[in-house]
Design a protein around this motif. Structure first.
Motif, PDB file in Angstrom:
ATOM      1  N   HIS A   1       0.827  -1.203   0.000  1.00  0.00           N
ATOM      2  CA  HIS A   1       0.000   0.000   0.000  1.00  0.00           C
ATOM      3  C   HIS A   1       0.863   1.255   0.000  1.00  0.00           C
ATOM      4  CE1 HIS A   1      -3.583  -2.382   1.913  1.00  0.00           C
ATOM      5  NE2 HIS A   1      -3.310  -2.753   0.682  1.00  0.00           N
ATOM      6  N   LEU A   2       2.005   1.222   0.682  1.00  0.00           N
ATOM      7  CA  LEU A   2       2.924   2.357   0.672  1.00  0.00           C
ATOM      8  C   LEU A   2       3.352   2.695  -0.750  1.00  0.00           C
ATOM      9  CD1 LEU A   2       4.945   4.376   2.022  1.00  0.00           C
ATOM     10  CD2 LEU A   2       6.574   2.457   2.081  1.00  0.00           C
ATOM     11  N   HIS A   3       3.798   1.690  -1.478  1.00  0.00           N
ATOM     12  CA  HIS A   3       4.284   1.945  -2.838  1.00  0.00           C
ATOM     13  C   HIS A   3       3.131   2.329  -3.771  1.00  0.00           C
ATOM     14  CE1 HIS A   3       8.386   0.925  -1.931  1.00  0.00           C
ATOM     15  NE2 HIS A   3       8.012  -0.225  -1.399  1.00  0.00           N
ATOM     16  N   GLU A   4       1.950   1.779  -3.528  1.00  0.00           N
ATOM     17  CA  GLU A   4       0.783   2.192  -4.309  1.00  0.00           C
ATOM     18  C   GLU A   4       0.506   3.675  -4.077  1.00  0.00           C
ATOM     19  OE1 GLU A   4      -4.058   1.472  -4.441  1.00  0.00           O
ATOM     20  OE2 GLU A   4      -2.799   0.141  -3.235  1.00  0.00           O
ATOM     21  N   ASP A   5       0.512   4.096  -2.813  1.00  0.00           N
ATOM     22  CA  ASP A   5       0.236   5.506  -2.497  1.00  0.00           C
ATOM     23  C   ASP A   5       1.250   6.430  -3.170  1.00  0.00           C
ATOM     24  OD1 ASP A   5      -1.833   4.588  -0.923  1.00  0.00           O
ATOM     25  OD2 ASP A   5      -0.813   4.957   0.981  1.00  0.00           O
ATOM     26  N   LEU A   6       2.513   6.086  -3.075  1.00  0.00           N
ATOM     27  CA  LEU A   6       3.550   6.958  -3.635  1.00  0.00           C
ATOM     28  C   LEU A   6       3.464   7.030  -5.154  1.00  0.00           C
ATOM     29  CD1 LEU A   6       6.585   6.018  -1.350  1.00  0.00           C
ATOM     30  CD2 LEU A   6       4.906   7.850  -1.073  1.00  0.00           C
ATOM     31  N   GLY A   7       2.903   5.997  -5.768  1.00  0.00           N
ATOM     32  CA  GLY A   7       2.715   6.013  -7.217  1.00  0.00           C
ATOM     33  C   GLY A   7       1.752   7.084  -7.686  1.00  0.00           C
ATOM     34  N   ALA A   8       0.970   7.629  -6.765  1.00  0.00           N
ATOM     35  CA  ALA A   8       0.026   8.688  -7.137  1.00  0.00           C
ATOM     36  C   ALA A   8       0.731   9.934  -7.639  1.00  0.00           C
ATOM     37  CB  ALA A   8      -0.851   9.045  -5.937  1.00  0.00           C
ATOM     38  N   ALA A   9       1.983  10.128  -7.251  1.00  0.00           N
ATOM     39  CA  ALA A   9       2.733  11.309  -7.692  1.00  0.00           C
ATOM     40  C   ALA A   9       2.946  11.305  -9.203  1.00  0.00           C
ATOM     41  CB  ALA A   9       4.075  11.372  -6.967  1.00  0.00           C
ATOM     42  N   GLU A  10       2.804  10.150  -9.837  1.00  0.00           N
ATOM     43  CA  GLU A  10       3.007  10.048 -11.281  1.00  0.00           C
ATOM     44  C   GLU A  10       1.705  10.149 -12.071  1.00  0.00           C
ATOM     45  OE1 GLU A  10       5.077   6.411 -11.946  1.00  0.00           O
ATOM     46  OE2 GLU A  10       6.717   6.906 -10.589  1.00  0.00           O
ATOM     47  N   VAL A  11       0.575  10.193 -11.381  1.00  0.00           N
ATOM     48  CA  VAL A  11      -0.722  10.230 -12.063  1.00  0.00           C
ATOM     49  C   VAL A  11      -1.033  11.652 -12.512  1.00  0.00           C
ATOM     50  CG1 VAL A  11      -3.210   9.851 -11.806  1.00  0.00           C
ATOM     51  CG2 VAL A  11      -1.580   8.253 -10.753  1.00  0.00           C
ATOM     52  N   GLN A  12      -1.341  11.811 -13.779  1.00  0.00           N
ATOM     53  CA  GLN A  12      -1.684  13.116 -14.330  1.00  0.00           C
ATOM     54  C   GLN A  12      -3.198  13.197 -14.547  1.00  0.00           C
ATOM     55  OE1 GLN A  12       0.615  15.621 -14.702  1.00  0.00           O
ATOM     56  NE2 GLN A  12       1.964  14.137 -13.687  1.00  0.00           N
ATOM     57  N   LEU A  13      -3.805  14.284 -14.081  1.00  0.00           N
ATOM     58  CA  LEU A  13      -5.252  14.457 -14.220  1.00  0.00           C
ATOM     59  C   LEU A  13      -5.543  15.735 -15.009  1.00  0.00           C
ATOM     60  CD1 LEU A  13      -6.460  13.583 -10.597  1.00  0.00           C
ATOM     61  CD2 LEU A  13      -6.337  12.065 -12.578  1.00  0.00           C
ATOM     62  N   SER A  14      -6.367  15.613 -16.021  1.00  0.00           N
ATOM     63  CA  SER A  14      -6.794  16.785 -16.788  1.00  0.00           C
ATOM     64  C   SER A  14      -7.848  17.553 -16.004  1.00  0.00           C
ATOM     65  CB  SER A  14      -7.378  16.339 -18.126  1.00  0.00           C
ATOM     66  OG  SER A  14      -8.587  15.605 -17.898  1.00  0.00           O
ATOM     67  N   ALA A  15      -8.160  18.753 -16.455  1.00  0.00           N
ATOM     68  CA  ALA A  15      -9.220  19.535 -15.823  1.00  0.00           C
ATOM     69  C   ALA A  15     -10.550  18.796 -15.895  1.00  0.00           C
ATOM     70  CB  ALA A  15      -9.328  20.900 -16.496  1.00  0.00           C
ATOM     71  N   ASP A  16     -10.784  18.091 -17.003  1.00  0.00           N
ATOM     72  CA  ASP A  16     -12.020  17.318 -17.136  1.00  0.00           C
ATOM     73  C   ASP A  16     -12.063  16.178 -16.129  1.00  0.00           C
ATOM     74  OD1 ASP A  16     -14.469  16.364 -18.692  1.00  0.00           O
ATOM     75  OD2 ASP A  16     -13.145  14.621 -18.881  1.00  0.00           O
ATOM     76  N   ALA A  17     -10.934  15.482 -15.946  1.00  0.00           N
ATOM     77  CA  ALA A  17     -10.897  14.389 -14.975  1.00  0.00           C
ATOM     78  C   ALA A  17     -11.110  14.909 -13.559  1.00  0.00           C
ATOM     79  CB  ALA A  17      -9.566  13.649 -15.070  1.00  0.00           C
TER      80      ALA A  17
END
Length: 333
Positions: A285-301
């Protein structure tokens, strides 16, 4: 790991909330397991570790101090005082005390437990409403002048209280619960932090596991789990809140991330002065959480996810009456 700024400190965009390694969600992991989590986070690039005198009545600070002392120069250390365990005849009990004497006592205990000469960021854990905020912050500023604390912060306070405190001594960070299902900081606190140049540190960014999608049956919670008395986790309310998760999980899948990563990525995209501090007791879960730093979200998302889970459709207040009375944060009408 991308970085963000908390006062003079450059920290990882996602920090680690250390609380549940010793406190709050049922039986905590063993000290050995806690050590593995702390060191794995450090090795993965986490440079903000957050603890408090209250967590485990000192046990969490002792764990962090023992494990992290050899690596002290590699991370920013945050702790909190003004709410701690106090010994009574019938055992140790949680006490909110923002008096100058209590703040000095809590800080000295924290320094000893953490095995450090200075705490980088020291928060007032709760505003003791019997004590003017100016008096509590004044005592904290004395700690800065004494070299025991580098910067100070506040937790669970309103924008008005932030501004009063900041007039006494610069406030470096404000820590408050913030996630898709707890949007109170959007009323005024996020703007107040931006206005004074303070970071906003978001605790419980995964809504105490709700936004991971893995907590599907609240009857399995430990008898001493702090979520049990929280209205949103009552069986009836939680059943209603679970219905919001299916379209949310589907959106996460569409965006190529997990529900937990979507929740954290949403916070990172909301504003550059927000630093979430999820906690966990598991390495995966730690590594899953830290992976969020790589997620890109558009204004629509961002707009789509905000429409799915928000203050209008989540059922139940976040705290029971006692907890609500202990915080100073604004509430939606």
């Amino acid at each position: 790991m991308p970085t963000r700024q908390i006062g003079p400190f450059t920290v990882s965009a996602i920090g680690l909330g250390c609380m549940n390694l010793s406190h709050a969600y049922g039986v905590p992991p063993s000290p050995e397991e806690g050590e593995r989590i702390l060191l794995a986070a450090l090795d993965a690039g986490v440079t903000l570790f957050d603890t408090a005198a209250l967590y485990g009545f000192g046990a969490n600070e002792k764990l962090v101090g023992r494990v992290m002392k050899p690596h002290r120069s590699r991370f920013t250390l945050a702790s909190k005082g003004g709410m701690a365990g106090v010994q009574f005849d019938d055992g140790v009990k949680r006490v909110i005390d923002g008096s100058p004497a209590a703040i000095r006592r809590d800080c000295e205990n924290s320094l000893r437990h953490l095995q450090t000469d200075v705490i980088d960021l020291y928060y007032l854990h709760r505003w003791d409403k019997r004590v003017p905020i100016e008096d509590s912050v004044g005592a904290m500023s004395d700690l800065v002048r004494a070299g025991k604390v580098q910067t100070i912060g506040l937790s669970e306070v309103s924008a008005a209280t932030i501004r009063k405190a900041h007039a006494v001594h610069p406030i470096t960070a404000v820590q408050t619960e913030y996630s898709l299902w707890t949007r109170n900081p959007e009323i005024a606190v996020l703007d107040a932090c931006r206005d004074i140049g303070a970071a906003f540190v978001a605790f419980s960014p995964l809504a105490r596991a709700y936004l991971t999608g893995r907590l599907t049956d609240v009857s399995t919670l430990d008898a001493k789990d702090i979520r049990r008395p929280m209205p949103r986790f009552s069986p009836e309310n939680y059943a209603a809140n679970l219905k919001l998760l299916a379209p949310y999980a589907a959106l996460a899948d569409e965006l190529g991330c997990t529900p937990a990563q979507l929740a954290l990525a949403w916070l990172l995209h909301k504003a550059p002065h927000i630093v979430p501090i999820p906690g966990t007791t598991r390495l995966d879960h730690l590594h899953e959480d830290l992976g969020a730093a790589e997620v890109q979200l558009s204004a629509d998302a961002m707009a789509r996810v905000e429409a799915l889970i928000n203050q209008h459709n989540v059922v139940g207040p976040r705290y029971a009456p006692q907890g609500t009375g202990e915080v100073d944060t604004e509430n939606f009408a």
